[in-house]
Design a protein around this motif. Structure first.
Motif, PDB file in Angstrom:
ATOM      1  N   GLU A 139      23.796  42.765  26.485  1.00 26.42           N
ATOM      2  CA  GLU A 139      23.750  44.309  26.825  1.00 26.42           C
ATOM      3  C   GLU A 139      24.575  45.394  27.289  1.00 26.42           C
ATOM      4  OE1 GLU A 139      20.196  44.726  28.931  1.00 26.42           O
ATOM      5  OE2 GLU A 139      18.460  43.676  27.495  1.00 26.42           O
ATOM      6  N   ARG A 140      24.729  46.561  27.197  1.00 31.71           N
ATOM      7  CA  ARG A 140      25.738  47.061  28.430  1.00 31.71           C
ATOM      8  C   ARG A 140      25.284  48.241  29.271  1.00 31.71           C
ATOM      9  NH1 ARG A 140      28.486  49.361  23.839  1.00 31.71           N
ATOM     10  NH2 ARG A 140      30.408  47.127  24.440  1.00 31.71           N
ATOM     11  N   MET A 141      25.370  48.111  29.984  1.00 31.44           N
ATOM     12  CA  MET A 141      25.745  49.545  31.393  1.00 31.44           C
ATOM     13  C   MET A 141      26.523  50.519  31.085  1.00 31.44           C
ATOM     14  SD  MET A 141      23.314  49.772  34.279  1.00 31.44           S
ATOM     15  CE  MET A 141      22.730  48.856  35.235  1.00 31.44           C
ATOM     16  N   TRP A 142      25.951  51.349  31.276  1.00 33.32           N
ATOM     17  CA  TRP A 142      27.194  52.084  30.810  1.00 33.32           C
ATOM     18  C   TRP A 142      26.652  53.196  32.608  1.00 33.32           C
ATOM     19  CZ3 TRP A 142      30.638  54.194  27.258  1.00 33.32           C
ATOM     20  CH2 TRP A 142      29.787  53.517  26.197  1.00 33.32           C
ATOM     21  N   ARG A 143      28.104  53.556  33.096  1.00 29.82           N
ATOM     22  CA  ARG A 143      28.135  54.258  34.605  1.00 29.82           C
ATOM     23  C   ARG A 143      28.477  55.700  33.879  1.00 29.82           C
ATOM     24  NH1 ARG A 143      28.431  48.716  35.646  1.00 29.82           N
ATOM     25  NH2 ARG A 143      27.197  48.058  37.507  1.00 29.82           N
ATOM     26  N   LEU A 144      28.094  56.386  33.009  1.00 28.03           N
ATOM     27  CA  LEU A 144      28.559  57.691  33.165  1.00 28.03           C
ATOM     28  C   LEU A 144      28.297  59.006  33.947  1.00 28.03           C
ATOM     29  CD1 LEU A 144      27.755  58.843  29.614  1.00 28.03           C
ATOM     30  CD2 LEU A 144      26.952  60.270  31.980  1.00 28.03           C
ATOM     31  N   ARG A 145      28.932  60.066  34.005  1.00 29.97           N
ATOM     32  CA  ARG A 145      29.198  60.718  34.742  1.00 29.97           C
ATOM     33  C   ARG A 145      29.360  62.048  33.848  1.00 29.97           C
ATOM     34  NH1 ARG A 145      30.040  61.233  40.564  1.00 29.97           N
ATOM     35  NH2 ARG A 145      30.813  59.439  40.798  1.00 29.97           N
ATOM     36  N   ALA A 146      28.560  62.990  33.819  1.00 34.35           N
ATOM     37  CA  ALA A 146      28.803  63.806  33.281  1.00 34.35           C
ATOM     38  C   ALA A 146      28.832  65.298  34.458  1.00 34.35           C
ATOM     39  CB  ALA A 146      27.123  63.976  33.273  1.00 34.35           C
TER      40      ALA A 146
ATOM     41  N   GLU B  73      17.284  28.024  31.663  1.00 28.77           N
ATOM     42  CA  GLU B  73      18.271  27.580  31.393  1.00 28.77           C
ATOM     43  C   GLU B  73      19.317  28.457  32.044  1.00 28.77           C
ATOM     44  OE1 GLU B  73      16.485  26.869  28.051  1.00 28.77           O
ATOM     45  OE2 GLU B  73      17.724  25.160  27.794  1.00 28.77           O
ATOM     46  N   GLU B  74      20.690  28.530  31.690  1.00 30.23           N
ATOM     47  CA  GLU B  74      21.695  29.498  32.266  1.00 30.23           C
ATOM     48  C   GLU B  74      21.484  30.161  31.025  1.00 30.23           C
ATOM     49  OE1 GLU B  74      26.133  30.399  33.626  1.00 30.23           O
ATOM     50  OE2 GLU B  74      25.413  27.971  33.649  1.00 30.23           O
ATOM     51  N   ASP B  75      22.006  31.816  31.257  1.00 29.19           N
ATOM     52  CA  ASP B  75      21.498  32.547  30.295  1.00 29.19           C
ATOM     53  C   ASP B  75      22.951  32.976  29.599  1.00 29.19           C
ATOM     54  OD1 ASP B  75      22.017  35.240  28.486  1.00 29.19           O
ATOM     55  OD2 ASP B  75      21.362  36.571  30.042  1.00 29.19           O
ATOM     56  N   PRO B  76      23.598  32.515  28.067  1.00 29.65           N
ATOM     57  CA  PRO B  76      24.429  31.998  27.632  1.00 29.65           C
ATOM     58  C   PRO B  76      25.080  33.793  27.380  1.00 29.65           C
ATOM     59  CG  PRO B  76      23.003  31.485  26.173  1.00 29.65           C
ATOM     60  CD  PRO B  76      22.118  31.854  27.347  1.00 29.65           C
ATOM     61  N   ASP B  77      24.497  34.827  27.097  1.00 27.78           N
ATOM     62  CA  ASP B  77      24.576  35.879  26.721  1.00 27.78           C
ATOM     63  C   ASP B  77      26.167  36.894  27.166  1.00 27.78           C
ATOM     64  OD1 ASP B  77      23.551  36.291  24.180  1.00 27.78           O
ATOM     65  OD2 ASP B  77      21.556  36.269  25.394  1.00 27.78           O
ATOM     66  N   ILE B  78      26.587  37.323  27.179  1.00 23.65           N
ATOM     67  CA  ILE B  78      27.886  38.460  27.814  1.00 23.65           C
ATOM     68  C   ILE B  78      26.838  39.877  28.052  1.00 23.65           C
ATOM     69  CG2 ILE B  78      29.375  39.280  27.535  1.00 23.65           C
ATOM     70  CD1 ILE B  78      30.520  37.066  25.121  1.00 23.65           C
ATOM     71  N   TYR B  79      27.050  40.023  29.432  1.00 20.35           N
ATOM     72  CA  TYR B  79      26.865  41.895  29.158  1.00 20.35           C
ATOM     73  C   TYR B  79      27.289  42.908  29.491  1.00 20.35           C
ATOM     74  CZ  TYR B  79      22.512  39.272  29.668  1.00 20.35           C
ATOM     75  OH  TYR B  79      21.336  38.776  28.999  1.00 20.35           O
ATOM     76  N   ALA B  80      27.962  43.504  29.010  1.00 23.09           N
ATOM     77  CA  ALA B  80      29.285  44.059  29.503  1.00 23.09           C
ATOM     78  C   ALA B  80      28.471  45.576  30.407  1.00 23.09           C
ATOM     79  CB  ALA B  80      29.353  44.295  27.979  1.00 23.09           C
ATOM     80  N   SER B  81      30.140  46.177  30.312  1.00 20.35           N
ATOM     81  CA  SER B  81      29.901  47.054  31.276  1.00 20.35           C
ATOM     82  C   SER B  81      30.478  48.167  30.792  1.00 20.35           C
ATOM     83  CB  SER B  81      30.152  46.914  33.166  1.00 20.35           C
ATOM     84  OG  SER B  81      30.386  48.120  33.690  1.00 20.35           O
ATOM     85  N   ARG B  82      30.853  49.877  31.302  1.00 21.64           N
ATOM     86  CA  ARG B  82      31.879  50.808  30.798  1.00 21.64           C
ATOM     87  C   ARG B  82      31.687  51.892  31.330  1.00 21.64           C
ATOM     88  NH1 ARG B  82      33.735  51.218  24.475  1.00 21.64           N
ATOM     89  NH2 ARG B  82      33.296  48.257  24.707  1.00 21.64           N
ATOM     90  N   TYR B  83      32.463  52.508  32.039  1.00 20.08           N
ATOM     91  CA  TYR B  83      32.794  53.529  32.539  1.00 20.08           C
ATOM     92  C   TYR B  83      32.443  54.736  31.644  1.00 20.08           C
ATOM     93  CZ  TYR B  83      32.927  51.345  36.858  1.00 20.08           C
ATOM     94  OH  TYR B  83      32.574  51.158  38.416  1.00 20.08           O
ATOM     95  N   ALA B  84      32.217  56.001  31.929  1.00 19.71           N
ATOM     96  CA  ALA B  84      31.875  56.954  31.247  1.00 19.71           C
ATOM     97  C   ALA B  84      32.715  58.358  31.441  1.00 19.71           C
ATOM     98  CB  ALA B  84      30.767  56.899  29.130  1.00 19.71           C
TER      99      ALA B  84
ATOM    100  N   ASP C  35      31.566  65.831  29.170  1.00 22.94           N
ATOM    101  CA  ASP C  35      31.337  67.175  30.177  1.00 22.94           C
ATOM    102  C   ASP C  35      29.352  67.694  30.153  1.00 22.94           C
ATOM    103  OD1 ASP C  35      33.303  68.127  29.901  1.00 22.94           O
ATOM    104  OD2 ASP C  35      33.120  68.789  27.505  1.00 22.94           O
ATOM    105  N   VAL C  36      28.210  66.828  29.186  1.00 21.57           N
ATOM    106  CA  VAL C  36      26.581  67.346  29.592  1.00 21.57           C
ATOM    107  C   VAL C  36      26.394  65.624  28.902  1.00 21.57           C
ATOM    108  CG1 VAL C  36      25.393  68.472  28.038  1.00 21.57           C
ATOM    109  CG2 VAL C  36      27.507  69.762  28.531  1.00 21.57           C
ATOM    110  N   LEU C  37      25.106  65.814  29.071  1.00 19.20           N
ATOM    111  CA  LEU C  37      24.778  64.450  29.002  1.00 19.20           C
ATOM    112  C   LEU C  37      23.460  64.740  28.911  1.00 19.20           C
ATOM    113  CD1 LEU C  37      24.026  61.378  28.844  1.00 19.20           C
ATOM    114  CD2 LEU C  37      23.824  60.944  31.160  1.00 19.20           C
ATOM    115  N   VAL C  38      23.035  64.332  27.639  1.00 16.63           N
ATOM    116  CA  VAL C  38      21.553  65.023  27.466  1.00 16.63           C
ATOM    117  C   VAL C  38      20.707  63.499  26.988  1.00 16.63           C
ATOM    118  CG1 VAL C  38      20.137  65.913  25.368  1.00 16.63           C
ATOM    119  CG2 VAL C  38      22.369  66.736  26.128  1.00 16.63           C
ATOM    120  N   VAL C  39      19.802  63.404  28.456  1.00 14.55           N
ATOM    121  CA  VAL C  39      18.923  62.095  28.165  1.00 14.55           C
ATOM    122  C   VAL C  39      17.400  62.134  27.143  1.00 14.55           C
ATOM    123  CG1 VAL C  39      17.698  60.758  29.770  1.00 14.55           C
ATOM    124  CG2 VAL C  39      19.652  61.741  30.277  1.00 14.55           C
ATOM    125  N   GLY C  40      17.227  61.511  26.722  1.00 16.39           N
ATOM    126  CA  GLY C  40      15.923  62.128  25.737  1.00 16.39           C
ATOM    127  C   GLY C  40      17.046  62.601  24.189  1.00 16.39           C
TER     128      GLY C  40
END
Lengths: 997, 170, 98
Positions: free
Chosen positions: A274-281, A157-168, A171-176
């Motif tokens: 879910e949200r896809m962050w497109r992040l520039r650090a 079936e078609e996925d009824p959910d919304i999926y978001a996207s955001r640019y961000a 200065d510093v991105l810490v992963v983990g």
């Protein structure tokens, strides 16, 4: 309280039970559980079946790297997901989970017959077995394999959910957000940098969540975490939990997927899943930690065999004992701490089997204190148990010889083969790795990115080391951005330091054919498969991978890659770096497709451009067709008319009375400046100097290669101003091309280009009664045939709106195009409809427009041309200004192949039977009886039923076509050959008198 | 993500817009005729007498004025003795305003540029949900957006989805 | 997504605002009619296909709309320099492919 839950332990909330089902059976877990921890609290290890052999499997990890415990989850129609990792799926009320890849049930699976047949399914099985007969591929092998392959079932079936996207931007991105990540974020934020801290887990802490006994700066680890979380908040750090950094792209651009609702009992209205962050650090700190590596020995895949660190996590974080009697097998000190924690929690730990001969004295004495026997210098040669491990066989290894084994009873076997730094993200931007022979792993080497690595992710071990390394990385990141930063040291008590060694396959004395030691759990790749691949000639790990499918499962080899590499290197008698490492590619963990699509689904999939008259067309039953990004009315059916009937009626109305057409999508470019005519002369084939203001001309635009790129009517509004029209699809392209020449080849010209496509709404009136409809609405202009002849343009007022009025015809009838500012477009249309009511005014769409122009032999660029057609090919040589010395594409028109004989020329085609309509794109041949492949001499470019002629008509390009008028050609079609006669392209009113009325 | 902030999105009434093009040498003369000191750097704006100029490129300004000012503007430019182009694009774009806390979050759903770095009082042509737009930052949490008329429904629909998302507070 | 410095806006901005426009410094002959067929062919079709620093054209299409030139390393995908259309290619010592 479930059987394996240990009261008072873990970060789960004993006061908040959560109901869920697994394979139809109801269970309860606790708030804070994962699906895996909740099932383990009920003693359920068996959660899935492997891909190829359908072997029973339980979770081996407690994290996102899990290869075994994959389940289907659902929360209502369309909201189903296959291959959810039970180890990361947070428990929520009403969660429905189903095991996969089994029939009829998880504990009795008919597909497990594959396991008994496993000698048949060796590495490269598919390549060797399904070779011939060739036609079996699509008839038998492919469908059978397709049905048998795959783990979960894709939702239907078609996925009824919304999926978001955001640019961000940060200065510093810490992963983990483990200890080193927290320390890095704090150091950078304290220095004044804007910091984003992302972690795939539900809360910050990383490994500290599984090590509550550690003390930092005098506080128990969990108290320290709580204080640091508050401090991060106070410092304004953006904390993204449940957020996985899936990809690291050039110049510190990262994709991060945030899971927003999968853990919630109720989804707030409008909330994205879910949200896809497109992040520039500006700077990135990678503090991803390390993944524990399994050991490879016979029977290492039975449910209950689990990484030691995972068992420690289930105990300390979730308060779940993964068994009642745990044996540990390890090559690294870290597993001792797991054993001690389990023993201290009251779980029987009879033995630690260590592959190393030398044991650190303090660990040995701690083990003694807990009455844990340490079998140093031992290997494991077998396990037993059907749906859960029941015993393990430990054998001493002396001088390379494997001695007599000893069977140890257990209901879980905790394994540690050392730790692998997570270098996935680091590697995404082509950073290089170096091999650390002592640690038996790859370490980060060089990167072009502005990044720092910290902690276990670069091979460090122990909390004190990771914390200070993180602080230094965070301070360095802030310092690089111009902040004065300090890395403050931290005092760590009861640290858990350690070292270890790594192995390929553990030594065994058993016959290789009887050993089933798994390397890649999900894809059922054994050590034997990898050795077979090497013996059959695979030399690079890239080949071994493809031949055996190791590392190709949903976990992408997070547990298996280094073991596979070590085994391949052993088999080749070389070192792992000689065999190579497969390339890490995004995404780091499996990612929902819809998250990549984001908002761009359904109606928002792509930009849909609408004209000012779109609303009227919608209200009046238009059938739409996409033209470039636009949606245009294709026809306006009345009653139960089909398209042919509607188009037929619309065409007749234009030829006999008057039709009205929305031409707003035509590209429009204002060309203004003293050098406007010079510029037009250089761009278009035509001569513009002598075109008087108030007059129009059909213009033809070529590429520098001499081929037709665009066309349109150009009106001269003033000496220094042209109103250029382009095709609908060509508008942006033409403006770009013009700007390119103007800016980079002729920057000296005083002329400027402005797109006015959307400033004007354009309504076309066509038909013998067009003037009767229009004239009463026009003010300030005499539009009589004498005063305002064909190819005139003027400014005036139409229906009270300021207008640019063109007299031109794309139908062969008397025609006008009325341009008004876009906001008045619909009002103008409605005024014309009212004024035309007595004349039977008929709205027509793009399809009728196509038919009407084809009857006149007018080309549509992009339909009758394909980028290899010259003006001469089209019979449009007359557009070329005879005295011009240069224009774009002119030089190419004398290239040898453009003047050679045999070029395809634009002609008309009339089928022998006028009821037969040719297919657009159909190929044309001279002799339909020639052998295949036939020699094709051209193709049909346009084909319609002509209401005016009462038969079908077609336009085509045919070799030397204009010399062949009246000759017969053939169009072979699947249904049979169609015969047609070459004819002039103008089928209707060849003298053009009707447009000049 | 903290508290729920949902900005307001409103359509703006039509304005008279001119695309003004002139070389550096003529900038002063054309500016004088308009009563504006045409800014030299891309992104800068100048205001005066109900008129506003936003520098979009090295030889390009977007002039905005009341609709009633159109004839006066045309007269003023008609008297300039410097090569230039002034093209009426009033109906090419439609304008709307986004204001209130959450404005930048709504923009970040479709704009790859860091809008926070367009200082209040400045503007830029950039891309938003795949469409070319002109953004003017009026205040910390207030922007005006000009967007081509035909793509406005597409972009507005995406913004409505975005507002719903902000209302949900996740 | 790259970051590109627009020499006209004097700002470093996301690649999505820009469009690639082919190799730079391929000037259209002043009088094409005087070129031989071979010269014209080369002008139309023959490009350098460089491995390493490559001079190419970009347009700030969703910005100031100007065409400009960039030197981009085709191995690392780094933009090493950008400069206005019509300017000569800058010397970039030490910026060769590693």
């Amino acid at each position: 309280m479930s059987r394996h839950r240990i009261p008072g332990r873990g970060r789960v909330d004993a006061g908040r039970p959560v109901q869920f089902t697994f394979d139809g059976r109801s269970y309860d877990g606790l708030q804070g559980d994962t699906l895996a921890s909740a099932l383990l609290s009920h003693g359920v290890h068996l959660m899935g079946r492997s891909f190829k052999y359908h072997r029973p499997r339980g979770p081996v990890t407690a994290g996102s790297e899990e290869p075994n415990a994959l389940v289907g989850t659902s929360r209502g129609p369309g909201r189903t997901e296959p291959n959810t990792r039970a180890t990361v799926q947070e428990l929520r009320h009403g969660l429905v989970a189903e095991s996969q890849n089994r029939w009829p049930t998880l504990s009795f699976d008919a597909g497990a017959v594959n396991d008994a047949l496993s000698p048949l399914f060796s590495a490269g099985f598919y390549y060797k077995t399904f070779m011939w007969p060739r036609n079996f591929w699509d008839k038998v092998y492919e469908p059978v394999i397709r049905r048998a392959a795959g783990l979960g079932r894709a939702p239907t079936e078609e996925d009824p959910d919304i999926y978001a996207s955001r640019y961000a931007h940060t200065d510093v991105l810490v992963v983990g957000a483990g200890p080193s990540g927290i320390a890095a974020a704090l150091a950078a934020a304290r220095a004044g940098a804007s910091v984003t801290l992302a972690d795939e887990g539900t809360e910050i802490g990383g490994s500290l969540l599984s090590d509550p006994g550690v003390e930092i700066d005098g506080s128990p680890a969990w108290d320290w975490l709580e204080d640091r979380a508050a401090e991060l908040r106070d410092l304004g750090v953006t904390l993204l939990t449940r957020t996985t950094a899936i990809g690291y792209y050039h110049q510190n651009f990262l994709g991060l997927v945030e899971r927003l609702t999968d853990h919630l009992d109720e989804i707030p209205h409008g909330a994205p899943r879910e949200r896809m962050w497109r992040l520039r650090a500006a700077r990135v700190v990678l503090a991803q930690g390390a993944l524990e590596r399994p050991l490879v020995f016979d029977g290492n895949d039975r449910p209950g065999v689990m990484l030691a660190g995972a068992a420690q996590t289930y105990l300390n974080r979730y308060g779940v004992a993964v068994g009642e009697r745990a044996v540990v097998v390890t090559s690294h000190d870290s597993a001792y701490y797991a054993a001690f924690d389990l023993a201290d929690a009251g779980i029987a730990v009879p033995a630690i089997i260590d592959t190393r001969a030398e044991i650190r004295p303090d660990l040995a004495s701690e083990a003694r204190l807990r009455a844990i026997e340490v079998l140093s210098g031992h290997t494991v040669t077998a396990t037993s148990g059907r749906l859960c491990v029941a015993s393990v066989t430990a054998n001493p290894v002396t001088g390379g010889e494997v001695g007599e084994g000893r069977q140890l009873r257990c209901d879980c076997l905790l394994v540690s083969g050392g730790w692998t730094p997570s270098l996935h993200l680091f590697s995404h931007t082509k950073a290089s790795l170096s091999w650390d022979a002592e640690a038996g792993t790859f370490l980060p080497d060089r990167s072009l990115e502005d990044l720092h690595l910290a902690g276990a992710g670069r091979g460090l071990w122990g909390y004190a080391a990771s914390l200070s390394d993180g602080a230094e990385a965070g301070a360095a990141a802030a310092h690089a951005l111009g902040h004065a930063a300090q890395a403050t040291g931290l005092l760590v008590a009861r640290d858990r330091i350690g070292t270890g060694i790594t192995h390929g396959q553990l030594p065994t004395h058993r016959a290789p054919s009887r050993v089933r030691a798994f390397v890649d759990y999900q894809n059922d790749v054994t050590a034997k498969d990898i050795k077979l691949a090497v013996s059959e000639g695979m030399r690079s790990i890239e080949h071994v991978k493809r031949y055996t499918t190791t590392g190709m499962a949903t976990d992408q080899g997070k547990l298996s890659n280094l073991n596979a590499l070590a085994i391949a290197a052993d088999a080749l008698g070389t070192t792992p770096p000689q065999v190579g490492l497969t390339t890490f590619r995004p995404p780091y963990t499996p990612t929902t497709f819809a998250t990549f699509a984001g908002y761009h689904r359904g109606a928002a999939f792509e930009v849909t451009r609408r004209t000012p008259i779109d609303g009227w067309a919608e209200e009046n039953g238009a059938v739409w067709e996409p033209v470039g990004q636009w949606r245009r009315a294709r026809h306006f059916p009345q009653g139960d008319e089909d398209m042919d009937a509607a188009v037929d009626r619309e065409c007749r109305a234009v030829r006999a009375g008057v039709g009205i057409f929305d031409a707003s999508t035509l590209g429009k470019i204002d060309v203004t400046g003293p050098d406007a005519a010079t510029f037009m002369n250089r761009m278009y084939t035509n001569a513009w100097t002598k075109l008087a203001p108030g007059r129009c001309r059909y213009g033809l635009l070529l590429g520098e290669d001499g081929y037709v790129r665009d066309d349109g009517v150009v009106g001269r509004m003033a000496e220094d101003r042209f109103h250029v029209t382009t095709t609908t699809g060509g508008a942006a392209r033409v403006l770009t091309m013009m700007e390119d020449y103007l800016q980079t080849e002729w920057p000296d010209l005083d002329v400027w280009l402005t797109s006015t496509t959307e400033h004007w709404a354009v309504v076309a009136l066509n038909g013998p009664r067009a003037r009767d409809v229009l004239a009463p609405l026009v003010e300030g202009l005499d539009i009589s045939g004498e005063a305002f002849p064909m190819m005139s343009v003027a400014e005036c007022t139409v229906a009270g709106f300021p207008a640019r009025l063109f007299r031109l015809s794309f139908t062969g009838e008397l025609g006008y195009e009325i341009n008004v500012p876009a906001r008045h477009g619909r009002a103008l249309w409605e005024a014309l409809m009212a004024a035309g009511a007595d004349h039977g005014i008929t709205p027509y769409g793009t399809e009728a427009m196509h038919v009407l122009r084809a009857e006149k032999g007018f080309i549509i660029v992009g339909q009758d041309t394909d980028g290899t057609v010259t003006p001469e090919d089209l019979g449009l040589g007359w557009t070329i200004g005879k005295t011009k010395e240069d224009f774009v594409g002119m030089r190419s028109l004398s290239r040898p192949d453009l003047v050679a004989r045999g070029r395809k020329q634009f002609v008309g085609l009339l089928t022998a039977d006028g009821a037969v309509r040719l297919e657009e794109g159909a190929q044309i041949v001279d002799d339909p009886d020639q052998p295949l492949p036939m020699r094709m001499i051209g193709h049909v470019t346009s084909s319609y039923n002509s209401a005016a002629l009462g038969r079908s008509i077609a336009l085509a390009v045919v070799e030397n076509g204009r010399e062949r008028m009246g000759e017969t050609v053939h169009i072979p079609m699947p249904e049979g050959n169609v015969e047609a006669t070459i004819a002039p392209g103008v089928f209707y009113d060849p003298d053009g008198g009707r447009a000049k009325l | 993500m903290g508290a729920t902030h949902v900005p307001m999105v409103e359509d703006l009434p039509p304005r008279h817009r001119l695309s003004l093009r002139v070389r550096e040498g003529g900038r002063g003369a054309v500016g004088a005729a308009l009563g504006l000191d045409l800014p030299e750097r891309v992104g800068e704006r100048a205001r005066g007498g109900g008129r506003e100029a936003l520098c979009l490129g090295p030889d390009e300004w977007l002039i905005e004025a009341e609709e009633a000012d159109a004839a006066a503007l045309a007269r003023a430019l008609g008297g300039v003795d410097v090569s230039h182009a002034a093209v009426d694009i009033s109906d090419r774009e439609v304008g709307f305003r986004v204001s209130g806390p959450g404005t930048l979050a709504l923009l970040a759903m479709g704009c790859p540029r860091d809008v926070a770095r367009i200082a209040p009082g400045r503007g830029a042509r950039t891309i938003f949900h795949g469409a070319s737009v002109v953004i003017r930052r009026e205040a910390e949490e207030e922007v005006r957006i000009d967007i081509w008329r035909s793509v406005a429904p597409h972009v507005r629909a995406l913004m409505e989805t975005g507002l719903k998302e902000l209302r949900a507070g996740l | 997504m790259l970051l590109i410095h627009c020499p006209y806006c004097d700002e470093t901005l996301p690649e999505m605002e820009f469009a690639y426009a082919g190799e730079a410094h391929v000037a259209r002959p002043v009088d094409p009619s005087r070129t031989t067929d071979e010269e014209w062919r080369d002008h139309l079709f023959v490009r350098s296909n460089t491995r390493g620093p490559h001079a190419e054209r970009w347009r700030h299409v969703h910005g100031c709309a100007r065409f400009f030139n960039a030197v981009r390393d085709t191995v690392t995908d780094r933009v090493l320099a950008t400069y206005p259309a019509g300017s000569p290619r800058p010397d970039l010592p030490g910026k060769d492919t590693p």
